[in-house]
Enzyme design. Structure first.
Site, PDB file in Angstrom:
ATOM      1  N   ASP A 316       0.705  -1.697  -0.324  1.00 33.42           N
ATOM      2  CA  ASP A 316       0.078  -0.005  -0.347  1.00 33.42           C
ATOM      3  C   ASP A 316       0.927   1.330   0.059  1.00 33.42           C
ATOM      4  OD1 ASP A 316       0.765  -0.697   2.312  1.00 33.42           O
ATOM      5  OD2 ASP A 316      -1.013  -0.358   3.387  1.00 33.42           O
ATOM      6  N   GLU A 461      -7.970   3.673   7.718  1.00 32.91           N
ATOM      7  CA  GLU A 461      -8.111   4.374   6.312  1.00 32.91           C
ATOM      8  C   GLU A 461      -9.141   4.296   5.790  1.00 32.91           C
ATOM      9  OE1 GLU A 461      -4.736   1.734   7.987  1.00 32.91           O
ATOM     10  OE2 GLU A 461      -6.441   1.479   7.676  1.00 32.91           O
TER      11      GLU A 461
END
Length: 555
Positions: A316, A461
């Protein structure tokens, strides 16, 4: 003489009566909480043993504080339910105040029960020092929380943290076992640099340099690709035993650029920038299978490990740092933007899917040639990344395309929090109002969610995506979604001395994991607060690292 003795006798009798009253009163008014008694038995195996453990732990903690010449932290102020209700949350300011209160509650619990430990176990009311931090007590929560405390104006709490960092932060002395190079960089180096950026206090910069220097032996490999782990006592660096072929991990060695470049920029020492530049030179020269960047790279041979690809775990922040390095340098280094554009285009072609029934977009994982139709909570950060990209694209078509993608990913991640059994996500309704670690898109005859994906550990997130989307679009739904999450945290994760993760978000009542992660204070509360504060930390002035620590843009 007799009269005196009689008076003395009366005094003694009266004193005895008073003493007996006090004894009987203490018996009747002592707490009789059966749940607490059961909890003691559950944790210790015998009634009352945890009182001894807590007393011993607190004694040891205060001995450490005294040796370091630091005054013990004061007892946290108690905030009553009526006071919370009086704050009012109908306005953005009221919501900010409530989130600030939640932050203060988390900090106060840590300060009282776990000061100097890495994290707090808010139900057990003891410190938690393990996992990515090795076994030492390094004060990770203190360092991670500093810039959030400053941004929220919690001045007293910030000064408490600053004093501890100045007098007690010593990773070389206190670290035990293997530390994650990546986590130490983003939390400690990143947190200290952010505190310096906000305050210009040189102590934070000196401490950041000390920590970064301890990580440098991890870069001593044939290729310059660093190992994942380092033991600060022995100086030995290594990789995880479970990693493919002894490889290093993309998200870890690919997420050092912001911190190391900024450190070189501030100190004038080029060694940090040189380390990350070497990593990027290696990556630039490697062939990318179908334009994608695998998760694993061997630091000795410079060859890829297994062909696994993800927008989530183990990949990520690599993509995030390509974009943000371009931005933080004032868009001067075109290489980073080109690398970013190339890999994102390949991921859109190979990994971006839309569910059949409700047309929800998501990034699947690739395991070789096998598609795993699962999106991770970690991958929800990409909604914010695409919104930030859209804001900075020169082409109107690119701006429109990536803002649409950002909004679609933000919607998909919201559905993982709010509802799902009527959608293509094959899980039941999320009873607790927070989303799982991962959610799957499956056919009707396939098994739904695996038990290992049902937990929520206070991750930021999804909120991160909504924060950027709110700042870019001013669409009120992102604030509504964020406030829904704040209320879910307050209702389901707020426990004895802080906030705890939840083992199963689909349960009707929470089963807590008893860990208050440091990133709750670094990221989750920061993004919540900033969604309701448009005046601070403007995105054309600041870039957030992957732990939400803020660095200034260099024009």
């Amino acid at each position: 003489m007799t009269a005196c003795r009689l008076r003395e006798t009366h005094v003694v009798v009266f004193g005895f009566i008073v003493l007996m009253c006090i004894c009987f009163s203490s018996i009747f008014y002592l707490p009789k909480n059966e749940e607490t008694i059961f909890s003691l038995e559950l944790h210790s195996g015998r009634p009352g043993a945890r009182h001894v453990n807590v007393a011993r732990d607190q004694k040891a903690l205060y001995e450490k504080i005294e040796k370091a010449n630091i005054p013990p932290p004061p007892m946290p102020e108690t905030i009553k339910e009526s006071q919370i209700a009086d704050m009012g949350t109908s306005t953005p300011e009221g919501k900010r105040n409530k989130i600030k209160e939640m932050m203060k509650f988390a900090w106060d619990g840590y300060r009282q029960y776990a000061w100097g430990s890495n994290e707090l176990k808010p139900i057990s009311k003891i410190g938690h020092s393990s996992s990515v931090f090795g076994r030492g007590e390094l004060g990770a929560t203190i360092v991670d929380a500093l810039d959030t405390l400053w941004i929220m104006g919690l001045t007293k709490e910030f000064e408490e943290g600053r004093k501890w960092v100045e007098m007690s932060l010593d990773l070389k002395k206190n670290a035990r076992g293997d530390l994650s190079v990546f986590e130490t960089n983003i939390r400690f180096v990143g947190g200290l640099l952010s505190a310096y950026a906000l305050t210009k206090d040189g102590m934070f910069l000196r401490k950041a340099e000390e920590v970064a220097n301890l990580l440098l032996p991890a870069f001593e490999t044939t290729t310059g690709i660093p190992f994942s782990l380092i033991n600060l006592q022995t100086g030995r660096a290594s990789n995880y035993g479970w990693a493919s072929g002894g490889c290093s991990i993309l998200s870890e060695f690919g997420s050092l650029q912001l911190e190391f470049d900024y450190l070189s920029n501030l100190t004038g020492n080029p060694v940090y920038s040189q380390k990350v530049e070497k990593i990027n030179n290696v990556l630039a020269q490697l062939d990318k299978p179908e334009g994608l960047v695998p998760m694993y790279l061997n630091p000795h041979t410079g060859k890829w490990g297994s062909r696994d690809f993800s927008m989530g775990a183990m990949a990520d922040s690599y993509y995030e740092y390509l974009l943000k390095t371009w931005l933080i340098e004032g868009k001067k280094n075109k290489n980073y933007k080109q690398w970013y554009d190339d890999v994102i285009k390949a991921m859109e072609n190979k990994m971006l899917y839309r569910s059949k029934r409700d047309k929800l977009q998501y990034f699947a994982n690739l395991k070789g040639s096998r598609v795993e139709h699962k999106m991770e909570h970690l991958a929800c950060f990409s909604a914010g990344m695409f919104a930030l990209q859209a804001k900075n694209e020169a082409s109107p078509d690119a701006r429109k395309h990536y803002m649409t993608l950002a909004e679609e990913i933000g919607r998909t991640c919201h559905e993982s929090y709010a509802r799902s059994n009527t959608l293509s996500i094959a899980v039941s309704i999320a009873e607790l109002g927070v989303g799982p670690e991962a959610f799957q898109f499956l056919n009707e005859n396939e098994e739904a969610m695996t038990s290992r994906d049902k937990y929520y550990i206070l991750r930021p997130e999804v909120l991160e995506g909504w924060f950027y989307l709110w700042r870019m679009t001013k669409d009120e739904k992102y604030r509504r979604w964020a406030w829904d999450m704040a209320e879910a945290l307050e209702k389901n994760s707020r426990v004895g001395a802080g906030f705890s993760g939840i083992r199963d978000v689909y349960a009707s009542t929470p089963d807590h994991d008893d860990v208050q992660q440091s990133f709750l204070l670094a990221e989750t509360f920061k993004y919540l607060y900033l969604i309701f504060d448009d005046d601070s930390m403007k995105l054309d002035e600041w870039v957030f690292n992957t732990e939400a620590h803020a660095f200034p843009i260099r024009n």
